[in-house]
Enzyme design. Structure first.
Site, PDB file in Angstrom:
ATOM      1  N   ALA A   1      20.424  13.032  65.979  1.00 52.93           N
ATOM      2  CA  ALA A   1      19.730  11.762  65.725  1.00 52.93           C
ATOM      3  C   ALA A   1      18.687  11.406  66.782  1.00 52.93           C
ATOM      4  O   ALA A   1      18.252  10.256  66.847  1.00 52.93           O
ATOM      5  CB  ALA A   1      20.720  10.607  65.549  1.00 52.93           C
TER       6      ALA A   1
ATOM      7  N   ASN B   1      21.080  10.437  72.572  1.00 53.85           N
ATOM      8  CA  ASN B   1      21.025  11.396  71.477  1.00 53.85           C
ATOM      9  C   ASN B   1      20.277  12.630  71.980  1.00 53.85           C
ATOM     10  O   ASN B   1      19.223  12.499  72.619  1.00 53.85           O
ATOM     11  CB  ASN B   1      20.304  10.784  70.275  1.00 53.85           C
ATOM     12  CG  ASN B   1      21.051   9.586  69.714  1.00 53.85           C
ATOM     13  OD1 ASN B   1      22.279   9.564  69.717  1.00 53.85           O
ATOM     14  ND2 ASN B   1      20.337   8.581  69.250  1.00 53.85           N
TER      15      ASN B   1
ATOM     16  N   VAL C   1      12.789  10.628  69.415  1.00 51.32           N
ATOM     17  CA  VAL C   1      11.725  10.568  70.425  1.00 51.32           C
ATOM     18  C   VAL C   1      12.141  11.495  71.566  1.00 51.32           C
ATOM     19  O   VAL C   1      13.190  11.290  72.192  1.00 51.32           O
ATOM     20  CB  VAL C   1      11.518   9.128  70.942  1.00 51.32           C
ATOM     21  CG1 VAL C   1      10.416   9.105  71.990  1.00 51.32           C
ATOM     22  CG2 VAL C   1      11.187   8.178  69.787  1.00 51.32           C
TER      23      VAL C   1
ATOM     24  N   HIS D   1      15.711   9.035  76.855  1.00 51.12           N
ATOM     25  CA  HIS D   1      15.975   7.596  76.882  1.00 51.12           C
ATOM     26  C   HIS D   1      17.449   7.375  76.596  1.00 51.12           C
ATOM     27  O   HIS D   1      18.076   8.160  75.879  1.00 51.12           O
ATOM     28  CB  HIS D   1      15.120   6.853  75.851  1.00 51.12           C
ATOM     29  CG  HIS D   1      15.270   7.386  74.462  1.00 51.12           C
ATOM     30  ND1 HIS D   1      14.627   8.538  74.041  1.00 51.12           N
ATOM     31  CD2 HIS D   1      16.016   6.962  73.420  1.00 51.12           C
ATOM     32  CE1 HIS D   1      14.967   8.778  72.788  1.00 51.12           C
ATOM     33  NE2 HIS D   1      15.816   7.843  72.379  1.00 51.12           N
TER      34      HIS D   1
HETATM   35  P1  DGP Z   1      16.442   8.182  69.283  1.00 48.96           P
HETATM   36  O1  DGP Z   1      16.713   8.238  67.803  1.00 48.96           O
HETATM   37  O2  DGP Z   1      17.698   8.305  70.133  1.00 48.96           O
HETATM   38  O3  DGP Z   1      15.353   9.149  69.683  1.00 48.96           O
HETATM   39  O4  DGP Z   1      15.905   6.705  69.573  1.00 48.96           O
HETATM   40  C1  DGP Z   1      14.577   6.313  69.431  1.00 48.96           C
HETATM   41  C2  DGP Z   1      14.578   4.817  69.346  1.00 48.96           C
HETATM   42  O5  DGP Z   1      13.254   4.359  69.600  1.00 48.96           O
HETATM   43  C3  DGP Z   1      14.977   4.260  67.994  1.00 48.96           C
HETATM   44  O6  DGP Z   1      16.229   3.569  68.097  1.00 48.96           O
HETATM   45  C4  DGP Z   1      13.876   3.289  67.622  1.00 48.96           C
HETATM   46  C5  DGP Z   1      13.070   3.165  68.891  1.00 48.96           C
HETATM   47  N1  DGP Z   1      11.662   3.023  68.643  1.00 48.96           N
HETATM   48  C6  DGP Z   1      10.866   3.888  67.966  1.00 48.96           C
HETATM   49  N2  DGP Z   1       9.595   3.422  67.920  1.00 48.96           N
HETATM   50  C7  DGP Z   1       9.607   2.257  68.613  1.00 48.96           C
HETATM   51  C8  DGP Z   1       8.587   1.301  68.932  1.00 48.96           C
HETATM   52  O7  DGP Z   1       7.403   1.432  68.570  1.00 48.96           O
HETATM   53  N3  DGP Z   1       8.971   0.212  69.644  1.00 48.96           N
HETATM   54  C9  DGP Z   1      10.258   0.036  70.077  1.00 48.96           C
HETATM   55  N4  DGP Z   1      10.529  -1.082  70.789  1.00 48.96           N
HETATM   56  N5  DGP Z   1      11.246   0.909  69.800  1.00 48.96           N
HETATM   57  C10 DGP Z   1      10.915   2.005  69.070  1.00 48.96           C
END
Ligand code: DGP
Length: 115
Positions: A93, A87, A96, A100
């Site tokens: 969407a 994303n 972060v 990734h």
């Molecule tokens: P995006 O929306 O593409 O930026 O994906 C961010 C992803 O990160 C989302 O699918 C949920 C994941 N995520 C956010 N916080 C945490 C966390 O504290 N632990 C884990 N394992 N995943 C997380």
């Protein structure tokens, strides 16, 4: 210095998370909100790149390492096939801003998620 990202905090053990893979420059964790039986995030350890556009321009070799890590995860946790999603930007969407890739595998027929 800005705060470490949520992913860096997991890598450092500051907050819990299941680390599935560590290849030196890249690591992988399970997504907290899985959209498929295998839903991992492949992440470079560096926070230098916000998204895959920046990464591809700045370090294409590191992007290739992410793809290799995705394949390894799919081989170890699914049948070797995988869906790879980046994303890019809030309106696409991304939440972060530490680049990734979402790696999804073992997706049930007709259960393709739309994110
Ligand atoms: P995006 O929306 O593409 O930026 O994906 C961010 C992803 O990160 C989302 O699918 C949920 C994941 N995520 C956010 N916080 C945490 C966390 O504290 N632990 C884990 N394992 N995943 C997380």
């Amino acid at each position: 210095m800005s705060e470490p990202s949520i992913f860096t905090r997991i890598l450092n053990g500051d907050i819990p998370g299941e680390i599935l893979l560590d290849t030196g420059r890249v690591f992988a964790i399970r997504d907290i909100d899985p959209q498929a039986p295998l839903h991992a995030l492949v992440i470079p350890k560096t926070e230098d790149y916000r998204d895959v556009t920046e990464l591809a321009a700045g370090d294409p070799g590191l992007l290739a390492e992410m793809v290799a890590a995705a394949k390894q995860l799919a081989s170890e946790h699914a049948n070797g096939e995988y869906r790879l999603i980046f994303n890019n930007g809030a309106s696409a969407a991304q939440s972060v801003f530490h680049v990734h890739a979402h790696v999804l595998g073992n997706i049930e027929e007709n259960k393709l998620v739309g994110f």
